[in-house]
Enzyme design. Structure first.
Site, PDB file in Angstrom:
ATOM      1  N   ARG A   1       0.834  -1.209   0.000  1.00 45.61           N
ATOM      2  CA  ARG A   1       0.000   0.000   0.000  1.00 45.61           C
ATOM      3  C   ARG A   1       0.874   1.267   0.000  1.00 45.61           C
ATOM      4  O   ARG A   1       0.929   2.000  -0.971  1.00 45.61           O
ATOM      5  CB  ARG A   1      -0.951  -0.034   1.210  1.00 45.61           C
ATOM      6  CG  ARG A   1      -2.075   0.986   1.172  1.00 45.61           C
ATOM      7  CD  ARG A   1      -1.680   2.380   1.585  1.00 45.61           C
ATOM      8  NE  ARG A   1      -1.082   2.449   2.916  1.00 45.61           N
ATOM      9  CZ  ARG A   1      -0.487   3.546   3.391  1.00 45.61           C
ATOM     10  NH1 ARG A   1      -0.397   4.644   2.667  1.00 45.61           N
ATOM     11  NH2 ARG A   1       0.059   3.535   4.597  1.00 45.61           N
ATOM     12  N   ASP A   2       1.601   1.495   1.075  1.00 45.78           N
ATOM     13  CA  ASP A   2       2.388   2.735   1.175  1.00 45.78           C
ATOM     14  C   ASP A   2       3.483   2.726   0.109  1.00 45.78           C
ATOM     15  O   ASP A   2       3.831   3.774  -0.449  1.00 45.78           O
ATOM     16  CB  ASP A   2       3.006   2.842   2.584  1.00 45.78           C
ATOM     17  CG  ASP A   2       3.245   4.274   3.020  1.00 45.78           C
ATOM     18  OD1 ASP A   2       3.145   5.178   2.173  1.00 45.78           O
ATOM     19  OD2 ASP A   2       3.534   4.496   4.209  1.00 45.78           O
TER      20      ASP A   2
ATOM     21  N   HIS B   1       5.261   4.323  12.707  1.00 46.24           N
ATOM     22  CA  HIS B   1       5.317   4.261  11.239  1.00 46.24           C
ATOM     23  C   HIS B   1       6.375   5.267  10.784  1.00 46.24           C
ATOM     24  O   HIS B   1       6.098   6.449  10.638  1.00 46.24           O
ATOM     25  CB  HIS B   1       3.927   4.624  10.715  1.00 46.24           C
ATOM     26  CG  HIS B   1       3.774   4.634   9.233  1.00 46.24           C
ATOM     27  ND1 HIS B   1       3.124   3.640   8.529  1.00 46.24           N
ATOM     28  CD2 HIS B   1       4.149   5.537   8.292  1.00 46.24           C
ATOM     29  CE1 HIS B   1       3.112   3.938   7.239  1.00 46.24           C
ATOM     30  NE2 HIS B   1       3.727   5.089   7.071  1.00 46.24           N
TER      31      HIS B   1
ATOM     32  N   HIS C   1       9.265   6.764   8.241  1.00 45.26           N
ATOM     33  CA  HIS C   1       9.890   6.847   6.925  1.00 45.26           C
ATOM     34  C   HIS C   1      11.369   7.166   7.162  1.00 45.26           C
ATOM     35  O   HIS C   1      11.729   7.808   8.150  1.00 45.26           O
ATOM     36  CB  HIS C   1       9.192   7.905   6.068  1.00 45.26           C
ATOM     37  CG  HIS C   1       7.848   7.458   5.570  1.00 45.26           C
ATOM     38  ND1 HIS C   1       7.628   7.051   4.278  1.00 45.26           N
ATOM     39  CD2 HIS C   1       6.660   7.317   6.204  1.00 45.26           C
ATOM     40  CE1 HIS C   1       6.366   6.693   4.133  1.00 45.26           C
ATOM     41  NE2 HIS C   1       5.740   6.842   5.296  1.00 45.26           N
TER      42      HIS C   1
ATOM     43  N   CYS D   1       4.734   9.172  -0.003  1.00 45.33           N
ATOM     44  CA  CYS D   1       3.351   9.621  -0.041  1.00 45.33           C
ATOM     45  C   CYS D   1       3.235  10.623  -1.180  1.00 45.33           C
ATOM     46  O   CYS D   1       3.963  11.617  -1.211  1.00 45.33           O
ATOM     47  CB  CYS D   1       2.939  10.263   1.279  1.00 45.33           C
ATOM     48  SG  CYS D   1       1.247  10.874   1.201  1.00 45.33           S
TER      49      CYS D   1
ATOM     50  N   ASN E   1       9.624   3.929   3.374  1.00 44.56           N
ATOM     51  CA  ASN E   1       9.413   3.538   4.765  1.00 44.56           C
ATOM     52  C   ASN E   1      10.654   2.828   5.291  1.00 44.56           C
ATOM     53  O   ASN E   1      11.508   2.389   4.518  1.00 44.56           O
ATOM     54  CB  ASN E   1       8.252   2.534   4.858  1.00 44.56           C
ATOM     55  CG  ASN E   1       6.918   3.155   4.532  1.00 44.56           C
ATOM     56  OD1 ASN E   1       6.584   3.362   3.379  1.00 44.56           O
ATOM     57  ND2 ASN E   1       6.157   3.461   5.562  1.00 44.56           N
TER      58      ASN E   1
END
Ligand code: HMG
Ligand code: MG
Length: 313
Positions: free
Chosen positions: A27-28, A219, A221, A252, A261
């Protein structure tokens, strides 16, 4: 491929015995690719991640397809992975997204708020409070269906438009998400500017505001190379849920300064050295990231993938 030179296991004091890795690469990671990855490749990626022992794999997003065209195939993708014996959370910004996710049987959703006005506008086309109001019926309906609800909070440490983000501002939005009924929160360092002391200060402030550590995930990055140091700081505070992306994919599209990430392989290497169980087969995971790097046409930024894959990258 054989993994060589596994780290010597030397446990450190007062760290959790087990960490849940919340894998966000599909996803990310893939939401940020210039070229849209074929649905078939995404499905194979998720199958391989599950095969490597990851038990929570964020699959896709039910957002507006014009906003994130890379994930516009959510309806095609989700049924191809939904039978896997792993948790498959999906991002949902609003009731329309929830309807789409529930129609396919998703039982874990994530709403995604921002600690800053600028990013709420850029990411959700809403003010911060309008975004929270948008999530309220989503969380209520998801909980009524017994779905697990994660609340992401972006820009917890710094924001590309607003600079450093004051801790009380972050705590206020976290509190609002918890009060709404979220089961867990994920504290996002969207542009990777956090440092370990800042991480611990935020975690402590959240505890003081009544949000227990067991409801919190992190989370990070890795924009400034701080993701692993920040993770260790969070583990020292008692956090046991860590988001990471296979091969260090990610970013993003609505925050230009967001890069990949924390790489799952780098995380697994550190946790293994600390004697912390993750259930992940590093060998298989690296093979998956090398395979995905081939599909994307560029090497994985993960140091562990580079060090341990025999293939020239
Ligand atoms: P909007 O343009 O304000 O939408 O976007 P709207 O509510 O005005 O609706 C306009 C039209 O879109 C309507 O259609 C809706 O039905 C449709 P019409 O009636 O005009 O024909 N629509 C949808 N269609 C399909 N699925 C939907 C949907 N919603 C509305 N879900 C919106 C508002 C929230 C939808 C938009 O801004 C959006 O989709 N944003 C998503 C952005 C995104 O996915 N960002 C990346 C994820 S966040 C992230 O990466 C950070 C994280 O990793 C943590 C960290 O690192 O910090 C989580
Ligand atoms: Mg992110």
């Amino acid at each position: 491929m054989t993994v060589q030179g596994l780290p010597m296991v030397v446990p450190a004091e007062e760290l959790p015995a087990r960490v849940r890795i919340y894998e966000v690469g599909a996803r990310d990671g893939l939401q940020n690719e210039k070229a849209t990855v074929p649905t078939e490749t995404k499905a194979e990626f998720i199958h391989r991640l599950a095969d490597a022992g990851l038990t929570t794999i964020e699959a896709t997003s039910f957002v507006h397809p014009k906003w994130v065209p890379q994930l516009a195939d959510a309806e095609e993708l989700f049924p191809r992975v939904s039978e896997l014996p792993v948790a498959l959370p999906v991002l949902v910004p609003n009731e329309r997204g929830l309807d789409r996710a529930l129609a396919l049987g998703a039982d874990r959703i994530a709403v995604f708020a921002s600690a800053t006005e600028s990013f709420a506008k850029a990411n959700l086309n809403r003010t911060l409070d309008e975004a929270l109001a948008m999530f309220e019926p989503v969380v209520e309906r998801a909980k009524a269906q017994n779905a697990h609800v994660r609340g992401y909070l972006s820009m917890c440490f710094g924001d590309p438009w607003e600079g450093p983000v004051p801790v009380p501002q972050v705590v206020r939005v976290c509190r609002a998400l918890m009060d709404m009924g979220c089961d867990e929160l994920s504290l996002g360092d969207t542009i990777g500017v956090a440092t370990p002391g800042h991480v611990q200060a935020l975690l402590l402030a959240l505890n003081e505001a009544g949000v227990p550590t067991h409801n919190l995930g992190v989370h990070f990055h890795d924009t400034y190379g701080q993701a692993l140091a920040n993770t260790l700081a969070a583990l020292q505070h008692g956090v046991t849920t860590v988001d990471a992306s296979a091969g260090g994919l990610g970013g993003c599209p609505f925050a230009k300064s967001a890069t990949g990430n924390l790489a799952t392989e780098d995380l697994v290497w550190m946790l293994r050295g600390l004697g912390i169980d993750t259930g992940v087969d590093l060998d298989r995971l690296i093979a998956t990231s090398v395979w995905m790097a081939d599909r994307l046409g560029r090497p994985s930024p993960s140091r562990t993938v580079r060090a341990l894959s025999h293939k020239e990258q």
